[in-house]
Design a protein around this motif. Structure first.
Motif, PDB file in Angstrom:
ATOM      1  N   GLY A  76       4.114  28.247  52.741  1.00 27.78           N
ATOM      2  CA  GLY A  76       4.417  29.078  51.592  1.00 27.78           C
ATOM      3  C   GLY A  76       5.864  29.536  51.649  1.00 27.78           C
ATOM      4  O   GLY A  76       6.278  30.159  52.627  1.00 27.78           O
ATOM      5  N   SER A  77       6.640  29.211  50.623  1.00 27.93           N
ATOM      6  CA  SER A  77       8.053  29.589  50.583  1.00 27.93           C
ATOM      7  C   SER A  77       8.313  30.589  49.466  1.00 27.93           C
ATOM      8  O   SER A  77       7.567  30.659  48.480  1.00 27.93           O
ATOM      9  N   HIS A  78       9.387  31.354  49.609  1.00 27.76           N
ATOM     10  CA  HIS A  78       9.781  32.359  48.635  1.00 27.76           C
ATOM     11  C   HIS A  78      11.300  32.426  48.559  1.00 27.76           C
ATOM     12  O   HIS A  78      11.985  32.104  49.538  1.00 27.76           O
ATOM     13  N   ILE A  79      11.807  32.870  47.426  1.00 26.22           N
ATOM     14  CA  ILE A  79      13.234  33.151  47.292  1.00 26.22           C
ATOM     15  C   ILE A  79      13.400  34.547  46.700  1.00 26.22           C
ATOM     16  O   ILE A  79      12.495  35.073  46.040  1.00 26.22           O
ATOM     17  N   LEU A  80      14.550  35.164  46.960  1.00 30.15           N
ATOM     18  CA  LEU A  80      14.893  36.447  46.366  1.00 30.15           C
ATOM     19  C   LEU A  80      16.180  36.293  45.571  1.00 30.15           C
ATOM     20  O   LEU A  80      17.151  35.690  46.062  1.00 30.15           O
ATOM     21  N   LEU A  81      16.174  36.825  44.355  1.00 27.14           N
ATOM     22  CA  LEU A  81      17.285  36.659  43.433  1.00 27.14           C
ATOM     23  C   LEU A  81      17.977  37.991  43.168  1.00 27.14           C
ATOM     24  O   LEU A  81      17.323  39.032  43.023  1.00 27.14           O
ATOM     25  N   ASP A  82      19.287  37.941  43.073  1.00 27.39           N
ATOM     26  CA  ASP A  82      20.064  39.059  42.545  1.00 27.39           C
ATOM     27  C   ASP A  82      20.145  38.845  41.035  1.00 27.39           C
ATOM     28  O   ASP A  82      20.961  38.067  40.547  1.00 27.39           O
ATOM     29  N   HIS A  83      19.263  39.517  40.286  1.00 27.49           N
ATOM     30  CA  HIS A  83      19.123  39.241  38.853  1.00 27.49           C
ATOM     31  C   HIS A  83      18.754  40.535  38.121  1.00 27.49           C
ATOM     32  O   HIS A  83      17.589  40.757  37.766  1.00 27.49           O
ATOM     33  N   TYR A 125      18.430  35.227  49.431  1.00 29.67           N
ATOM     34  CA  TYR A 125      17.639  35.063  50.652  1.00 29.67           C
ATOM     35  C   TYR A 125      16.485  34.128  50.331  1.00 29.67           C
ATOM     36  O   TYR A 125      16.016  34.053  49.193  1.00 29.67           O
ATOM     37  N   ALA A 126      16.043  33.392  51.342  1.00 31.75           N
ATOM     38  CA  ALA A 126      14.869  32.529  51.205  1.00 31.75           C
ATOM     39  C   ALA A 126      14.096  32.580  52.517  1.00 31.75           C
ATOM     40  O   ALA A 126      14.684  32.742  53.590  1.00 31.75           O
ATOM     41  N   TYR A 127      12.793  32.452  52.424  1.00 32.45           N
ATOM     42  CA  TYR A 127      12.000  32.431  53.657  1.00 32.45           C
ATOM     43  C   TYR A 127      10.741  31.602  53.439  1.00 32.45           C
ATOM     44  O   TYR A 127      10.330  31.329  52.311  1.00 32.45           O
ATOM     45  N   SER A 128      10.143  31.207  54.547  1.00 33.10           N
ATOM     46  CA  SER A 128       8.975  30.336  54.493  1.00 33.10           C
ATOM     47  C   SER A 128       8.136  30.550  55.750  1.00 33.10           C
ATOM     48  O   SER A 128       8.670  30.903  56.811  1.00 33.10           O
ATOM     49  N   GLY A 129       6.835  30.347  55.620  1.00 38.87           N
ATOM     50  CA  GLY A 129       5.944  30.468  56.771  1.00 38.87           C
ATOM     51  C   GLY A 129       4.760  29.540  56.629  1.00 38.87           C
ATOM     52  O   GLY A 129       4.491  29.010  55.541  1.00 38.87           O
ATOM     53  N   ILE A 130       4.051  29.333  57.728  1.00 37.84           N
ATOM     54  CA  ILE A 130       2.854  28.502  57.731  1.00 37.84           C
ATOM     55  C   ILE A 130       1.631  29.413  57.736  1.00 37.84           C
ATOM     56  O   ILE A 130       1.458  30.232  58.631  1.00 37.84           O
TER      57      ILE A 130
END
Length: 554
Positions: free
Chosen positions: A255-262, A338-343
């Protein structure tokens, strides 16, 4: 340095949310427990969730009604027991048809392994009604509602006009999951000081009676347990193999995610989460997380938690999904901070669609045999929201096995800074007045730290009193004295522990090169690092942030 093995009732390997929850529960029952992790506390899969505490509305599709019932209860309990960390999250589901998906949903309910696509208004209305029903125990939030198309577009103007309506309900978000893991461990040690928690403890060997670990600074700890609990998440099969017990319990997904400056997106969301179906039928989400737009998540079969990262094709998927959902806004890679991911440590499964693999939990036992004097209990599956209930189930089994009885229920037990948390506006004002008078801090500063640490803020504010309250470079809501307190009191071993887990500086993209240098100076002084160790920590942290998390240190 080799030490005599410590006799413990239970040895827990893996200090993520499931291990930490079990540690606290067992310590509350008077058992002596050791918990170890090969990295930092809460640094694996537990640091990579969607940061939701939710009842799992999508699990209704797969007929996991018991899981939904447990999840909604645990969500409600966390809102009460950890109010500093878990907050209500109003949620909107865009609806693109009136009747689509009923046949597919029925097939899924009765065992189809093909994920449904398209969930119409009728199906969503039924799902939300069921969700309210299962969430009735200890209810703390409003029930669901349906918005007309006109209302939805008025409330969230950038939404695509292809919608026909929208559903609304409440779930919750955990503001800083890594800190909640740490607080559970601290609570366990407070309940039983004979227990211990050890990070950066590498499993060296086991002779079937004693399990040995290498600790930082060439130290060693050995334990002679009565029971071993394997809470290593996606590493479960690796740990069992190291203990001499071969298993194939885990079939993880990424599962991956990103964070946006928006800022425009945050204004449109107005504190809500949009929980939506992408073009391929997968469920995605976007909400305001500490001033950034958190977007997730993918669900891809994967097995190696050591190298997992959010890849370019996943980012393309997120951005395309957002453009389709919110054509009134623009989205681009330059907004990513930023971006992150985990199993996910899900049970091995042959489901065609990863999203249909059960998120329920189990605790299979391998009994003691000629090669081991202790049984191994493996904590398989589960989800962030249900950690307390999972821990309670496993703890009850361990207590029975060890001939002990439960003496404390964790259902109403406050966590960490949630202890004595002010329950209403008047109580909050009284708390702030008392603490500001006691420490000399401003009311505004006390308010910030109460939101960040709960009532533990009192100790941080006391540490700041009389010290240099200089703000951190480019992150003025943190102070140098606050960083010093974290380094001295929260089991910090590496620089990354501070910026990625004890604070939200990295994940929000507010960590600059100047701030990282300042933090390195503070931690070096607090922990006695020489210049060489400081430079090594700076290099390692900068590399990890850039390569695994796409954080640009300007």
């Amino acid at each position: 340095m080799t030490q005599t093995p410590s006799n413990v009732d239970v040895l827990i390997i893996g200090a993520g949310i499931n291990g930490a929850g079990l540690f606290r529960d067992l310590c509350e029952q008077g058992l002596t427990v050791a918990i170890v992790d090969k990295a930092d506390f809460g640094s694996g899969t537990s640091a990579a969730p969607s940061r939701l505490i939710h009842g799992g509305i999508k699990y209704l599709e797969t007929g996991e009604f018991g899981l939904v019932a447990q999840s909604t209860l645990e969500r409600n309990l966390l809102l009460r027991n950890a109010p500093h960390a878990v907050r209500p999250l109003p949620t909107v589901i865009p609806i693109f048809s009136w009747l689509t998906g009923i046949g597919a949903a029925l097939r899924t309910l009765f065992g189809s392994t093909t994920a449904p696509r398209g969930r119409g208004a009728l199906l969503i209305k039924i799902g939300l009604a069921l969700y309210d029903f299962y969430g009735a125990r200890r209810r703390v939030m409003p029930r669901h509602a349906l918005w007309s198309k006109a209302r939805a577009l008025t409330e969230i103007p950038p939404l695509t006009p292809r919608i026909v309506a929208a559903g609304t309900y409440y779930d919750a978000t955990v503001r800083h999951p890594e800190r909640l893991v740490l607080e559970l461990l601290q609570d366990g040690i407070r309940a039983n000081p004979d227990s211990g928690a050890f990070n950066y403890a590498q499993l060296r060997e086991s002779d079937g009676t004693v399990v040995r670990f290498a600790l930082p600074a060439s130290a060693e700890r050995s334990f002679r347990p009565r029971v071993v609990v394997n809470a290593a998440g996606p590493w479960i099969d690796h740990v069992n193999a190291a203990l001499g017990a071969s298993t194939k319990l885990i079939g993880g997904t990424k599962g991956s995610h990103i964070l946006l400056d928006h800022p425009d997106l945050l204004r449109a969301l107005n504190g809500r989460m949009i929980y939506f179906e992408a073009n391929d039928g997968r469920i995605c989400l976007v909400f305001d997380y500490l001033g950034r737009a958190l977007v997730g998540s993918t669900d891809i079969r994967a097995a190696d938690p050591e190298t997992v990262r959010c890849e370019d094709d996943e980012i393309d998927y997120f951005l395309a999904s957002l453009r389709d959902l919110l054509p009134g806004l623009s989205f681009g890679r330059e907004q990513i901070v930023y971006a992150y991911s985990g199993i996910r440590p899900l049970p091995a499964s042959d489901a065609t669609a990863p999203g249909l693999i059960s998120r329920d939990h189990s605790a299979p036992v391998m009994e003691a045999d000629d090669s081991r004097t202790w049984p191994i209990v493996s904590l398989v599956g589960g989800k962030w929201t249900t950690f307390r209930g999972f821990a309670e189930e496993v703890a009850d089994g361990l207590l029975a096995r060890l001939g002990r009885s439960r003496r404390v229920s964790t259902q109403g037990l406050a966590i960490g800074g949630g202890r004595d948390f002010p329950a209403d506006t008047a109580a909050r004002e009284n708390w702030l007045s008392a603490v500001t008078a006691e420490t000399g801090a401003s009311s505004a500063r006390a308010e910030i730290l109460l939101g960040r640490y709960g009532t533990t803020a009192r100790a941080v504010l006391a540490h700041e009193a009389g010290r240099q309250a200089e703000p951190l470079a480019d992150a003025p809501d943190y102070t140098l004295a606050e960083i010093d307190w974290l380094a001295r009191n929260e089991r910090v071993v590496h620089l990354a522990d501070i910026v990625m887990r004890r604070t939200a500086l990295a994940i929000t993209g507010r960590l600059s090169r100047r701030a990282l240098e300042q933090i390195a100076d503070i931690v070096a002084a607090a922990l006695g690092w020489d210049a060489g160790r400081r430079e090594k920590e700076l290099e390692a942290t900068s590399k990890e942030l850039a390569q695994r998390h796409r954080l640009r240190l300007d």
